[in-house]
Design a protein around this motif. Sequence first.
Motif, PDB file in Angstrom:
ATOM      1  N   TYR A 133       1.062   5.577   0.109  1.00 57.99           N
ATOM      2  CA  TYR A 133       0.315   6.696   0.642  1.00 57.99           C
ATOM      3  C   TYR A 133       0.601   7.920  -0.212  1.00 57.99           C
ATOM      4  O   TYR A 133       1.667   8.496  -0.147  1.00 57.99           O
ATOM      5  CB  TYR A 133       0.667   6.939   2.111  1.00 57.99           C
ATOM      6  CG  TYR A 133       0.190   5.785   2.950  1.00 57.99           C
ATOM      7  CD1 TYR A 133      -1.155   5.662   3.270  1.00 57.99           C
ATOM      8  CD2 TYR A 133       1.064   4.786   3.340  1.00 57.99           C
ATOM      9  CE1 TYR A 133      -1.609   4.588   3.990  1.00 57.99           C
ATOM     10  CE2 TYR A 133       0.605   3.705   4.060  1.00 57.99           C
ATOM     11  CZ  TYR A 133      -0.727   3.612   4.390  1.00 57.99           C
ATOM     12  OH  TYR A 133      -1.174   2.536   5.089  1.00 57.99           O
ATOM     13  N   ARG A 181      -2.429   8.725   7.966  1.00 61.99           N
ATOM     14  CA  ARG A 181      -3.042   7.637   8.735  1.00 61.99           C
ATOM     15  C   ARG A 181      -3.099   7.902  10.233  1.00 61.99           C
ATOM     16  O   ARG A 181      -3.910   7.309  10.930  1.00 61.99           O
ATOM     17  CB  ARG A 181      -2.292   6.322   8.481  1.00 61.99           C
ATOM     18  CG  ARG A 181      -2.275   5.875   7.030  1.00 61.99           C
ATOM     19  CD  ARG A 181      -3.651   5.770   6.420  1.00 61.99           C
ATOM     20  NE  ARG A 181      -4.542   4.920   7.196  1.00 61.99           N
ATOM     21  CZ  ARG A 181      -5.837   4.742   6.918  1.00 61.99           C
ATOM     22  NH1 ARG A 181      -6.380   5.361   5.895  1.00 61.99           N
ATOM     23  NH2 ARG A 181      -6.570   3.943   7.663  1.00 61.99           N
ATOM     24  N   ASP A 238      -7.110   1.924  14.270  1.00 62.45           N
ATOM     25  CA  ASP A 238      -6.630   0.892  13.359  1.00 62.45           C
ATOM     26  C   ASP A 238      -5.896   1.534  12.193  1.00 62.45           C
ATOM     27  O   ASP A 238      -6.425   2.450  11.553  1.00 62.45           O
ATOM     28  CB  ASP A 238      -7.797   0.049  12.830  1.00 62.45           C
ATOM     29  CG  ASP A 238      -8.463  -0.779  13.913  1.00 62.45           C
ATOM     30  OD1 ASP A 238      -9.695  -0.927  13.842  1.00 62.45           O
ATOM     31  OD2 ASP A 238      -7.748  -1.255  14.813  1.00 62.45           O
ATOM     32  N   PHE A 239      -4.688   1.082  11.951  1.00 60.99           N
ATOM     33  CA  PHE A 239      -3.938   1.548  10.789  1.00 60.99           C
ATOM     34  C   PHE A 239      -3.016   0.433  10.325  1.00 60.99           C
ATOM     35  O   PHE A 239      -2.704  -0.485  11.095  1.00 60.99           O
ATOM     36  CB  PHE A 239      -3.142   2.829  11.107  1.00 60.99           C
ATOM     37  CG  PHE A 239      -2.267   2.750  12.318  1.00 60.99           C
ATOM     38  CD1 PHE A 239      -0.995   2.191  12.252  1.00 60.99           C
ATOM     39  CD2 PHE A 239      -2.701   3.258  13.537  1.00 60.99           C
ATOM     40  CE1 PHE A 239      -0.180   2.138  13.379  1.00 60.99           C
ATOM     41  CE2 PHE A 239      -1.892   3.209  14.665  1.00 60.99           C
ATOM     42  CZ  PHE A 239      -0.628   2.645  14.582  1.00 60.99           C
ATOM     43  N   PRO A 240      -2.577   0.463   9.091  1.00 62.36           N
ATOM     44  CA  PRO A 240      -1.738  -0.614   8.568  1.00 62.36           C
ATOM     45  C   PRO A 240      -0.430  -0.718   9.337  1.00 62.36           C
ATOM     46  O   PRO A 240       0.129   0.288   9.777  1.00 62.36           O
ATOM     47  CB  PRO A 240      -1.482  -0.194   7.114  1.00 62.36           C
ATOM     48  CG  PRO A 240      -2.563   0.783   6.790  1.00 62.36           C
ATOM     49  CD  PRO A 240      -2.877   1.485   8.068  1.00 62.36           C
ATOM     50  N   ASP A 241       0.056  -1.949   9.491  1.00 63.85           N
ATOM     51  CA  ASP A 241       1.363  -2.133  10.128  1.00 63.85           C
ATOM     52  C   ASP A 241       2.461  -2.316   9.090  1.00 63.85           C
ATOM     53  O   ASP A 241       3.596  -2.645   9.432  1.00 63.85           O
ATOM     54  CB  ASP A 241       1.343  -3.301  11.112  1.00 63.85           C
ATOM     55  CG  ASP A 241       1.159  -4.645  10.433  1.00 63.85           C
ATOM     56  OD1 ASP A 241       0.979  -4.684   9.195  1.00 63.85           O
ATOM     57  OD2 ASP A 241       1.201  -5.672  11.137  1.00 63.85           O
ATOM     58  N   ALA A 242       2.121  -2.080   7.817  1.00 57.84           N
ATOM     59  CA  ALA A 242       3.113  -2.168   6.745  1.00 57.84           C
ATOM     60  C   ALA A 242       2.677  -1.276   5.588  1.00 57.84           C
ATOM     61  O   ALA A 242       1.481  -1.134   5.312  1.00 57.84           O
ATOM     62  CB  ALA A 242       3.269  -3.604   6.268  1.00 57.84           C
ATOM     63  N   PHE A 243       3.638  -0.647   4.949  1.00 65.39           N
ATOM     64  CA  PHE A 243       3.377   0.140   3.751  1.00 65.39           C
ATOM     65  C   PHE A 243       4.657   0.178   2.935  1.00 65.39           C
ATOM     66  O   PHE A 243       5.712  -0.302   3.378  1.00 65.39           O
ATOM     67  CB  PHE A 243       2.869   1.549   4.089  1.00 65.39           C
ATOM     68  CG  PHE A 243       3.718   2.314   5.075  1.00 65.39           C
ATOM     69  CD1 PHE A 243       4.662   3.227   4.648  1.00 65.39           C
ATOM     70  CD2 PHE A 243       3.555   2.125   6.446  1.00 65.39           C
ATOM     71  CE1 PHE A 243       5.440   3.943   5.565  1.00 65.39           C
ATOM     72  CE2 PHE A 243       4.313   2.842   7.370  1.00 65.39           C
ATOM     73  CZ  PHE A 243       5.257   3.743   6.928  1.00 65.39           C
ATOM     74  N   MET A 273       0.841  -1.187   0.000  1.00 63.80           N
ATOM     75  CA  MET A 273       0.000   0.000   0.000  1.00 63.80           C
ATOM     76  C   MET A 273       0.877   1.238   0.000  1.00 63.80           C
ATOM     77  O   MET A 273       1.805   1.362   0.780  1.00 63.80           O
ATOM     78  CB  MET A 273      -0.895   0.009   1.247  1.00 63.80           C
ATOM     79  CG  MET A 273      -1.864   1.173   1.300  1.00 63.80           C
ATOM     80  SD  MET A 273      -2.894   1.116   2.802  1.00 63.80           S
ATOM     81  CE  MET A 273      -3.789  -0.417   2.511  1.00 63.80           C
ATOM     82  N   ARG A 307       7.660  -1.790   7.724  1.00 65.81           N
ATOM     83  CA  ARG A 307       6.676  -2.562   8.484  1.00 65.81           C
ATOM     84  C   ARG A 307       6.999  -2.606   9.970  1.00 65.81           C
ATOM     85  O   ARG A 307       8.127  -2.331  10.404  1.00 65.81           O
ATOM     86  CB  ARG A 307       6.613  -3.992   7.936  1.00 65.81           C
ATOM     87  CG  ARG A 307       7.924  -4.767   8.065  1.00 65.81           C
ATOM     88  CD  ARG A 307       7.721  -6.239   7.787  1.00 65.81           C
ATOM     89  NE  ARG A 307       8.960  -7.011   7.827  1.00 65.81           N
ATOM     90  CZ  ARG A 307       9.540  -7.447   8.932  1.00 65.81           C
ATOM     91  NH1 ARG A 307       9.031  -7.156  10.124  1.00 65.81           N
ATOM     92  NH2 ARG A 307      10.662  -8.164   8.873  1.00 65.81           N
ATOM     93  N   PHE A 356       2.785   8.699   5.865  1.00 67.20           N
ATOM     94  CA  PHE A 356       2.002   7.769   6.677  1.00 67.20           C
ATOM     95  C   PHE A 356       1.496   8.458   7.951  1.00 67.20           C
ATOM     96  O   PHE A 356       0.317   8.348   8.312  1.00 67.20           O
ATOM     97  CB  PHE A 356       2.868   6.562   7.031  1.00 67.20           C
ATOM     98  CG  PHE A 356       2.240   5.610   8.005  1.00 67.20           C
ATOM     99  CD1 PHE A 356       1.308   4.679   7.587  1.00 67.20           C
ATOM    100  CD2 PHE A 356       2.591   5.633   9.348  1.00 67.20           C
ATOM    101  CE1 PHE A 356       0.723   3.797   8.488  1.00 67.20           C
ATOM    102  CE2 PHE A 356       2.018   4.752  10.254  1.00 67.20           C
ATOM    103  CZ  PHE A 356       1.077   3.832   9.819  1.00 67.20           C
TER     104      PHE A 356
END
Length: 207
Positions: A3, A149, A24-29, A1, A37, A145
């Motif tokens: 940004y 996020r 909640d937010f992604p733990d990897a990008f 993903m 990550r 990020f």
Amino acid sequence: MRYDGSIISWELMEMETADPKLIDFPDAFESSRLLIRAPRFGDGAAVNEAVLESLDELKPWMPWAQTAPSVEQSELNVRSAIAAFIMRTDLRLMLTDKQTGRMIGGSGLHRMNWDVRSFEIGYWVRSSEAGKGYVTEAVQAITAFASERLAANRIEIRCDSINERSAAVAVRCGFTLEGVLRQDSRDSTGQLRDTKVFSKVRGAEFV
């Protein structure tokens, strides 16, 4: 993903009032070359290898790099970082090559003030990968990020006033030098040091 756009304003407002543990937010990008990550169980061996390779370069700047850690110590450190990530008290991020999975270095968002939505970006790169633009790439991606996020209002980079390479990253990434804090902390040898403070703030340097 990747940004490359902003989340809408009502989402920002909702995030600003939420308990950090409930966000909640992604733990990897990703950036162009990196998978960025959260740490995972078993990362200790890769971290240990990168730190041992880079110990001489890290020692002048990193208090945690004064002695060579064992693989077990590195794994324990990683697991502590996982717990902090879950609790949203510190967001350590691993920098890995998207193609090979090799660990390039470390970064993250630290010294958080969730009320203000202020974060500090820290970073290091293993010696064999220095000078290739990975840290600049990572800082740009992590800044986006944090803005998009985490609803960041302020993002800082702090470094020893004589750490020219670290300061150059902040300048390349468009951070503003706010000033120098004189004798505000101690360096890795215990001597008083001056600290450069760079920042970006919402509405001025990012949206």
